[in-house]
Design an enzyme around this catalytic site. Structure first.
Site, PDB file in Angstrom:
ATOM      1  N   ARG B  55       0.802  -1.218   0.000  1.00  0.00           N
ATOM      2  CA  ARG B  55       0.000   0.000   0.000  1.00  0.00           C
ATOM      3  C   ARG B  55       0.836   1.269   0.000  1.00  0.00           C
ATOM      4  O   ARG B  55       0.467   2.229  -0.662  1.00  0.00           O
ATOM      5  CB  ARG B  55      -1.049  -0.037   1.106  1.00  0.00           C
ATOM      6  CG  ARG B  55      -0.577   0.234   2.480  1.00  0.00           C
ATOM      7  CD  ARG B  55      -1.526  -0.367   3.467  1.00  0.00           C
ATOM      8  NE  ARG B  55      -1.411  -1.804   3.473  1.00  0.00           N
ATOM      9  CZ  ARG B  55      -2.440  -2.644   3.476  1.00  0.00           C
ATOM     10  NH1 ARG B  55      -3.645  -2.195   3.495  1.00  0.00           N
ATOM     11  NH2 ARG B  55      -2.235  -3.939   3.485  1.00  0.00           N
ATOM     12  N   THR B  56       1.944   1.278   0.713  1.00  0.00           N
ATOM     13  CA  THR B  56       2.711   2.525   0.764  1.00  0.00           C
ATOM     14  C   THR B  56       3.292   2.873  -0.607  1.00  0.00           C
ATOM     15  O   THR B  56       3.213   4.004  -1.061  1.00  0.00           O
ATOM     16  CB  THR B  56       3.840   2.433   1.807  1.00  0.00           C
ATOM     17  OG1 THR B  56       3.281   2.006   3.044  1.00  0.00           O
ATOM     18  CG2 THR B  56       4.512   3.763   2.007  1.00  0.00           C
ATOM     19  N   LYS B  83      23.351  -7.438  -6.149  1.00  0.00           N
ATOM     20  CA  LYS B  83      24.759  -7.700  -6.490  1.00  0.00           C
ATOM     21  C   LYS B  83      25.691  -7.065  -5.468  1.00  0.00           C
ATOM     22  O   LYS B  83      26.900  -7.074  -5.635  1.00  0.00           O
ATOM     23  CB  LYS B  83      25.091  -7.127  -7.873  1.00  0.00           C
ATOM     24  CG  LYS B  83      24.274  -7.708  -9.006  1.00  0.00           C
ATOM     25  CD  LYS B  83      24.685  -7.048 -10.306  1.00  0.00           C
ATOM     26  CE  LYS B  83      23.706  -7.369 -11.418  1.00  0.00           C
ATOM     27  NZ  LYS B  83      23.869  -6.463 -12.551  1.00  0.00           N
ATOM     28  N   ARG B 105      12.017   3.436   1.519  1.00  0.00           N
ATOM     29  CA  ARG B 105      11.704   2.481   2.579  1.00  0.00           C
ATOM     30  C   ARG B 105      12.904   1.561   2.722  1.00  0.00           C
ATOM     31  O   ARG B 105      13.411   1.048   1.728  1.00  0.00           O
ATOM     32  CB  ARG B 105      10.463   1.670   2.240  1.00  0.00           C
ATOM     33  CG  ARG B 105      10.368   0.423   3.114  1.00  0.00           C
ATOM     34  CD  ARG B 105       9.036  -0.197   3.123  1.00  0.00           C
ATOM     35  NE  ARG B 105       8.036   0.657   3.744  1.00  0.00           N
ATOM     36  CZ  ARG B 105       6.825   0.210   4.064  1.00  0.00           C
ATOM     37  NH1 ARG B 105       6.478  -1.028   3.822  1.00  0.00           N
ATOM     38  NH2 ARG B 105       5.958   1.032   4.610  1.00  0.00           N
ATOM     39  N   HIS B 135       7.560   6.061  10.408  1.00  0.00           N
ATOM     40  CA  HIS B 135       6.780   5.989   9.174  1.00  0.00           C
ATOM     41  C   HIS B 135       5.867   7.216   9.179  1.00  0.00           C
ATOM     42  O   HIS B 135       4.663   7.107   9.407  1.00  0.00           O
ATOM     43  CB  HIS B 135       5.987   4.677   9.156  1.00  0.00           C
ATOM     44  CG  HIS B 135       5.363   4.357   7.829  1.00  0.00           C
ATOM     45  ND1 HIS B 135       5.369   5.231   6.771  1.00  0.00           N
ATOM     46  CD2 HIS B 135       4.703   3.256   7.396  1.00  0.00           C
ATOM     47  CE1 HIS B 135       4.742   4.663   5.748  1.00  0.00           C
ATOM     48  NE2 HIS B 135       4.328   3.477   6.106  1.00  0.00           N
TER      49      HIS B 135
END
Lengths: 192, 326
Positions: B55-56, B83, B105, B135
């Site tokens: 959702r974010t 990598k 995030r 958040h």
């Protein structure tokens, strides 16, 4: 809206102010504009009045009230915030948004935009863009209390309260009872 | 207005209310025939997601697109991060591509802060959740949802409202941001959790704490359930899922003891049957789906206020004349 920002600055510099319209003049001008709008469009049924915040909204409400009296039915006035459509957003820190309220579907209607002062025409250009995304009006007309000239875009008003020739150094201040506790139009700055 | 949004604590009351008021206006855009504003045309927003999110990420993407920004989605899976590329090199790459905002995030607390402070990017940095730290946009959308339900005609704050937050406080970044923002907005927060799921130092938070959910229900205006974060649980914090849900889960019986105006919130994703029963999650007083809708408006407001204006505030003076003439 813009005119009042100017006024705040002009006040602080103690610029001489010259009142050009008093409350009676404003009232008469709005009554005349109301009748002109009705005369031009013949019928109020297909009309949507949208004021541009903040003072344009109050003017739109006053015109709607007068129109309701003449037509004998309730005519709503809305508000159209144009902040997100301005061409000078990048030049200033982000500003707060005003309220947008569209009373009716605008598709196929005649939309009358209402603002206090018509100056460069850039606000109206932004308003036309904003309208474009809300629907497809049959026609868009423009009513302003003061036209002070100095247009930078090919835009003109259909209904004008008063043409006020000004120089670029002067500032026009529109005060309305709803916000400023008095009705008046004044010119500030310049060689008054 | 601040340049980056790293913590809900960066927002003072004026800024917070400004974001919420702006979101209020932008909520109307979703109901228009053309759900788009031209404001961020030509600006590039990068969604830099090192951790899974539905959702974010979608919410930020929808918000940026509704403001006409170009959106580049980056997820760690399938990128050079697998990598072994460092955050710095990833950030420098994005900077070289001209990102105006980076929405990040990250599984490590403090990664957004590092990104902003180290000047690896010139763009605005928006924290979309870092580790167990913060958040902030979730807190903003929660406050926005509370305000719409409980304080419609107030001064824009949440003064005097009682918010009860229940669950896994230890691992929750949502709760940390919420506590900071709710304090700024004047709400009273009560935190309810088993002792094992309360973080060290919670005595210094501006909240009341309790181990007993039932005692704080009667006066709550808002009950916010937190997800039990199974992926962060590497020790046994409670004896069994059933015991947790019996003591700290929100079921119909507990819902009925709330005041009539109270709302139920959950930041999602929910564990139905664990912290919240399916009946309660789908109840009319649950505003969980509305939180998602509001999330887009709030994130539009954040993007607009951080990116919509002048990048450099020193240009303000020269610009004044131009604005006056508009």
């Amino acid at each position: 809206m813009v005119a009042s920002d100017d006024a705040a600055r002009a006040d602080s510099s103690h610029a001489p102010a010259r009142t050009v319209l008093d409350d009676q003049d404003i009232s008469r001008a709005l009554t005349r504009i109301t009748h002109e709008i009705l005369e031009r469009n013949r019928d109020s049924a297909g009309l949507v009045l949208l004021g541009i915040p903040t003072r344009g909204v109050h003017l739109a409400r006053r015109i709607a009230r007068r129109m309701s009296d003449v037509e004998g039915r309730d005519i709503p006035a809305g508000a159209l915030d144009i902040t997100m459509y301005r061409d000078d957003l990048r030049l200033k820190p982000a500003r707060a948004l005003e309220h947008t309220e569209i009373p009716d579907d605008i598709d196929g209607k005649v939309v009358v935009l209402i603002d206090d002062v018509l100056f460069s025409g850039r606000t109206i250009r932004a308003a036309l863009d904003a309208l474009n995304e809300l629907g497809r009006p049959k026609a868009v007309q423009l009513a302003v209390l003061i036209d002070r000239g100095h247009r930078e875009l090919p835009i003109r008003a259909d209904f004008v309260g008063k043409n006020l020739p000004t120089s670029l150094v002067e500032r026009v201040k529109v005060s309305l009872d709803e916000i400023d506790d008095l009705d008046a139009v004044a010119i500030m700055g310049g060689q008054a | 207005m601040i340049k980056n949004l790293l913590s809900a604590g960066d927002l003072d009351r004026t800024d917070a209310i400004r974001i919420l008021d702006t979101a209020e206006e932008l909520l109307g855009v979703a109901s228009r025939p053309i759900k788009k504003l031209p404001t961020l045309r030509g600006r590039t927003v990068v969604n830099l997601f090192f951790e899974d999110s539905t959702r974010t990420r979608i919410s930020f993407e929808a918000a940026a697109k509704r403001l006409s920004a170009d959106v580049i989605n980056f997820s760690a899976k399938g990128s050079s991060v697998s990598k072994g590329e460092s955050l710095k090199d990833t950030a420098l790459t994005l900077q070289a591509m001209g990102a105006d905002a980076v929405i990040i995030r990250h599984h490590s607390s403090g990664a957004p802060h590092r990104l902003a402070q180290a000047k690896w990017t010139n763009g605005a940095v928006i924290n979309a959740g870092d580790g167990t730290h913060e958040h902030p946009t979730q807190a903003l959308l929660d406050a926005f949802t509370m305000r719409r339900h409980l304080a419609k005609d107030g001064d824009g704050s949440l003064t005097g409202k009682n918010v009860t937050i229940v669950g896994d406080v230890l691992h929750s970044r949502v709760v940390r941001s919420n506590v900071l923002l709710l304090e700024t907005l004047g709400a009273n927060v009560t935190i309810v959790a088993p002792p094992t799921l309360l973080p060290v130092g919670i005595d210094h938070w501006p909240v009341e704490t309790s181990y007993d959910l039932d005692s704080s229900l009667e006066k709550a205006d808002v009950v916010m359930m937190l997800r039990v974060q199974a992926e962060r649980m590497n020790a046994s914090y409670f004896p069994s899922a059933r015991e947790y849900s019996r003591r700290y889960g929100l079921d119909t019986a507990r819902l009925n003891r709330l005041p009539d105006h109270a709302i139920v919130m959950h930041p999602g994703p929910m564990n139905r049957g664990m912290e919240i029963t399916a009946d309660v999650a789908d109840h009319v007083r649950s505003v969980i789906v509305e939180q998602v809708t509001n999330g887009v408006a709030v994130r539009m407001a954040v993007l607009y206020l951080l990116l919509g204006g002048a990048a450099d505030e020193t240009t303000t003076d020269e610009a004044t004349t131009d604005k006056d003439r508009a």
